[in-house]
Motif scaffolding. Structure first.
Motif, PDB file in Angstrom:
ATOM      1  N   VAL A  67       0.859  -1.182   0.000  1.00 55.54           N
ATOM      2  CA  VAL A  67       0.000   0.000   0.000  1.00 55.54           C
ATOM      3  C   VAL A  67       0.895   1.232   0.000  1.00 55.54           C
ATOM      4  CG1 VAL A  67      -0.294   0.022   2.514  1.00 55.54           C
ATOM      5  CG2 VAL A  67      -1.966   1.158   1.078  1.00 55.54           C
ATOM      6  N   LEU A  68       0.575   2.145  -0.889  1.00 52.51           N
ATOM      7  CA  LEU A  68       1.268   3.419  -1.020  1.00 52.51           C
ATOM      8  C   LEU A  68       0.309   4.480  -0.512  1.00 52.51           C
ATOM      9  CD1 LEU A  68       3.904   4.598  -2.347  1.00 52.51           C
ATOM     10  CD2 LEU A  68       2.563   4.878  -4.409  1.00 52.51           C
ATOM     11  N   THR A  69       0.715   5.259   0.482  1.00 48.05           N
ATOM     12  CA  THR A  69      -0.178   6.274   1.037  1.00 48.05           C
ATOM     13  C   THR A  69       0.232   7.649   0.518  1.00 48.05           C
ATOM     14  OG1 THR A  69       1.156   6.592   3.046  1.00 48.05           O
ATOM     15  CG2 THR A  69      -0.569   4.912   3.118  1.00 48.05           C
ATOM     16  N   LEU A  70      -0.782   8.485   0.277  1.00 43.17           N
ATOM     17  CA  LEU A  70      -0.536   9.819  -0.271  1.00 43.17           C
ATOM     18  C   LEU A  70      -1.300  10.869   0.526  1.00 43.17           C
ATOM     19  CD1 LEU A  70      -1.073   7.698  -2.931  1.00 43.17           C
ATOM     20  CD2 LEU A  70       0.134   9.593  -3.947  1.00 43.17           C
ATOM     21  N   MET A  94      -8.704  -5.734   5.308  1.00 43.77           N
ATOM     22  CA  MET A  94      -8.882  -4.291   5.115  1.00 43.77           C
ATOM     23  C   MET A  94      -8.324  -3.479   6.285  1.00 43.77           C
ATOM     24  SD  MET A  94     -10.157  -3.732   2.190  1.00 43.77           S
ATOM     25  CE  MET A  94     -10.003  -5.172   1.172  1.00 43.77           C
ATOM     26  N   LYS A  95      -8.467  -3.995   7.504  1.00 40.85           N
ATOM     27  CA  LYS A  95      -7.948  -3.271   8.681  1.00 40.85           C
ATOM     28  C   LYS A  95      -6.445  -3.072   8.553  1.00 40.85           C
ATOM     29  CE  LYS A  95      -9.357  -6.222  11.724  1.00 40.85           C
ATOM     30  NZ  LYS A  95      -9.968  -7.319  11.019  1.00 40.85           N
ATOM     31  N   GLU A  96      -5.746  -4.124   8.195  1.00 42.01           N
ATOM     32  CA  GLU A  96      -4.289  -4.040   8.074  1.00 42.01           C
ATOM     33  C   GLU A  96      -3.885  -3.165   6.893  1.00 42.01           C
ATOM     34  OE1 GLU A  96      -1.866  -5.162  10.131  1.00 42.01           O
ATOM     35  OE2 GLU A  96      -3.532  -5.642  11.445  1.00 42.01           O
ATOM     36  N   LYS A  99      -4.474   0.489   7.820  1.00 43.46           N
ATOM     37  CA  LYS A  99      -3.855   0.962   9.062  1.00 43.46           C
ATOM     38  C   LYS A  99      -2.778   2.003   8.803  1.00 43.46           C
ATOM     39  CE  LYS A  99      -2.201  -2.234  11.693  1.00 43.46           C
ATOM     40  NZ  LYS A  99      -1.484  -3.177  12.545  1.00 43.46           N
ATOM     41  N   LEU A 100      -1.885   1.747   7.851  1.00 48.33           N
ATOM     42  CA  LEU A 100      -0.814   2.698   7.543  1.00 48.33           C
ATOM     43  C   LEU A 100      -1.386   4.038   7.090  1.00 48.33           C
ATOM     44  CD1 LEU A 100       2.277   3.138   7.248  1.00 48.33           C
ATOM     45  CD2 LEU A 100       2.004   2.442   4.863  1.00 48.33           C
ATOM     46  N   ALA A 101      -2.434   3.994   6.280  1.00 49.74           N
ATOM     47  CA  ALA A 101      -3.048   5.232   5.797  1.00 49.74           C
ATOM     48  C   ALA A 101      -3.674   6.015   6.946  1.00 49.74           C
ATOM     49  CB  ALA A 101      -4.095   4.919   4.728  1.00 49.74           C
ATOM     50  N   TRP A 134     -12.300  -0.061  -2.609  1.00 50.32           N
ATOM     51  CA  TRP A 134     -12.967   1.207  -2.895  1.00 50.32           C
ATOM     52  C   TRP A 134     -14.038   1.497  -1.850  1.00 50.32           C
ATOM     53  CZ3 TRP A 134     -17.641   3.435  -3.970  1.00 50.32           C
ATOM     54  CH2 TRP A 134     -17.593   4.720  -4.488  1.00 50.32           C
ATOM     55  N   GLU A 135     -14.819   0.479  -1.494  1.00 49.15           N
ATOM     56  CA  GLU A 135     -15.893   0.660  -0.517  1.00 49.15           C
ATOM     57  C   GLU A 135     -15.330   0.962   0.870  1.00 49.15           C
ATOM     58  OE1 GLU A 135     -19.680   1.080   1.046  1.00 49.15           O
ATOM     59  OE2 GLU A 135     -18.976   1.125  -1.019  1.00 49.15           O
ATOM     60  N   ALA A 136     -14.281   0.246   1.283  1.00 52.83           N
ATOM     61  CA  ALA A 136     -13.659   0.510   2.590  1.00 52.83           C
ATOM     62  C   ALA A 136     -13.087   1.927   2.616  1.00 52.83           C
ATOM     63  CB  ALA A 136     -12.565  -0.514   2.882  1.00 52.83           C
ATOM     64  N   GLY A 137     -12.446   2.325   1.539  1.00 62.07           N
ATOM     65  CA  GLY A 137     -11.905   3.685   1.455  1.00 62.07           C
ATOM     66  C   GLY A 137     -12.998   4.735   1.511  1.00 62.07           C
ATOM     67  N   ARG A 138     -14.124   4.451   0.874  1.00 61.11           N
ATOM     68  CA  ARG A 138     -15.254   5.391   0.907  1.00 61.11           C
ATOM     69  C   ARG A 138     -15.750   5.567   2.335  1.00 61.11           C
ATOM     70  NH1 ARG A 138     -20.395   5.569   1.459  1.00 61.11           N
ATOM     71  NH2 ARG A 138     -20.680   3.343   1.671  1.00 61.11           N
TER      72      ARG A 138
END
Length: 176
Positions: A67-70, A94-96, A99-101, A134-138
């Motif tokens: 995962v790359l966070t921005l 999804m939790k893991e 988590k970094l984000a 996408w749904e988790a991010g939403r």
């Protein structure tokens, strides 16, 4: 023996005081392990992202998910290998993954994973994973910018292939 009703048992439990017990106190601290110079510009294409992360996946013989966070300015904050799976699959929690984000206060993520078979064509499971991301991010307010699959000689971008909406319609709506 007398049979006691469930209500009587609950009433008896509620009448007794709760015994004291020790509880854990958790402290979360983000520790930067190392840094690498990736360049001084924002990513403009999925090709640039794929080229940057390919060295992490080059010698991998198992599926890995990174995962790359921005930030809100689309500046890279961190890159993490979030999961390591088997030869042809990887369970994604999804939790893991988010988590970094969350810890980085990121606004966006790009999810990248490899196919050790060498073929970057997405499977049905990859498509379902993209929908879940996408749904988790939403829900979290952390938009999925892209999901990229790396193969031996190429990559597949869900965004470039129109499989991720270009805008998150609920992102700027106030909570009800």
């Amino acid at each position: 023996m007398q049979k006691v009703s469930q209500k009587a048992v609950l009433d008896d439990m509620m009448a007794r005081p709760i015994p004291r017990k020790k509880i854990g106190i958790v402290h979360l601290e983000m520790v930067r392990e190392s840094r690498c110079l990736y360049g001084m510009k924002r990513f403009r294409t999925s090709t640039e992202v794929a080229e940057m992360v390919r060295p992490l996946f080059d010698k991998a013989h198992r599926e890995m998910v990174a995962v790359l966070t921005l930030s809100t300015k689309l500046e890279v904050q961190a890159l993490e290998i979030a999961m390591v799976g088997g030869l042809n699959c990887c369970y994604v929690d999804m939790k893991e993954l988010f988590k970094l984000a969350i810890v980085n206060n990121s606004s966006y993520i790009i999810c990248i994973h490899n196919h050790p078979s060498g073929y970057a064509k997405p499977s049905r499971e990859d498509e379902l994973l993209t929908d879940r991301l996408w749904e988790a991010g939403r829900i979290l307010g952390i938009s999925l910018l892209d999901h990229i699959i790396l193969g031996e000689y190429g990559y597949y971008s869900f965004r470039e292939n129109g499989k991720i909406p270009s805008e998150n319609p609920d992102r700027d709506k106030p909570a009800a």
